[in-house]
Scaffold this motif. Sequence first.
Motif, short mmCIF file in Angstrom:
data_model
loop_
_atom_site.label_atom_id
_atom_site.label_comp_id
_atom_site.label_asym_id
_atom_site.label_seq_id
_atom_site.Cartn_x
_atom_site.Cartn_y
_atom_site.Cartn_z
N MET A 1 0.83 -1.21 0.00
CA MET A 1 0.00 0.00 0.00
C MET A 1 0.86 1.26 0.00
SD MET A 1 -3.13 -0.63 -0.41
CE MET A 1 -3.74 1.02 -0.08
N MET A 2 1.99 1.22 0.70
CA MET A 2 2.89 2.38 0.68
C MET A 2 3.44 2.60 -0.72
SD MET A 2 4.84 1.92 4.37
CE MET A 2 6.21 2.91 3.86
N MET A 3 3.77 1.51 -1.41
CA MET A 3 4.26 1.64 -2.78
C MET A 3 3.15 2.11 -3.71
SD MET A 3 7.03 -1.41 -3.33
CE MET A 3 6.17 -2.77 -2.54
N ALA A 4 1.92 1.66 -3.46
CA ALA A 4 0.78 2.11 -4.26
C ALA A 4 0.55 3.60 -4.07
CB ALA A 4 -0.48 1.33 -3.89
N GLN A 5 0.61 4.07 -2.83
CA GLN A 5 0.42 5.50 -2.56
C GLN A 5 1.51 6.33 -3.22
OE1 GLN A 5 0.22 5.35 1.69
NE2 GLN A 5 -1.99 5.06 1.72
#
Length: 86
Positions: free
Chosen positions: A57-61
């Motif tokens: 999710m951090m990479m997606a954000q």
Amino acid sequence: MLKITIAAAVLASAFALPAFAEDTMMAKCDDASMMSANSKIDAMSDGSHKKMAMKEMMMAQSSMKEHKMKNCSMHMDKAMKSMGAM
């Protein structure tokens, strides 16, 4: 002539369907989807899966901020798979 036209149509659809299927499997990369996924991750109890989902999710954000929507969707998919949602 008719056989060639039919063969061309079948061949074209064979290449178009996998691309269409791939697009439909990608997670939607927007603020609402991000918030929903984050709340589901927060509710997880399995530590190793939760850590992997949070990382994705951090990479997606990060990808979303850089306007790399295909990468964002890919990371969202991976996060959802880590949660067992897909």
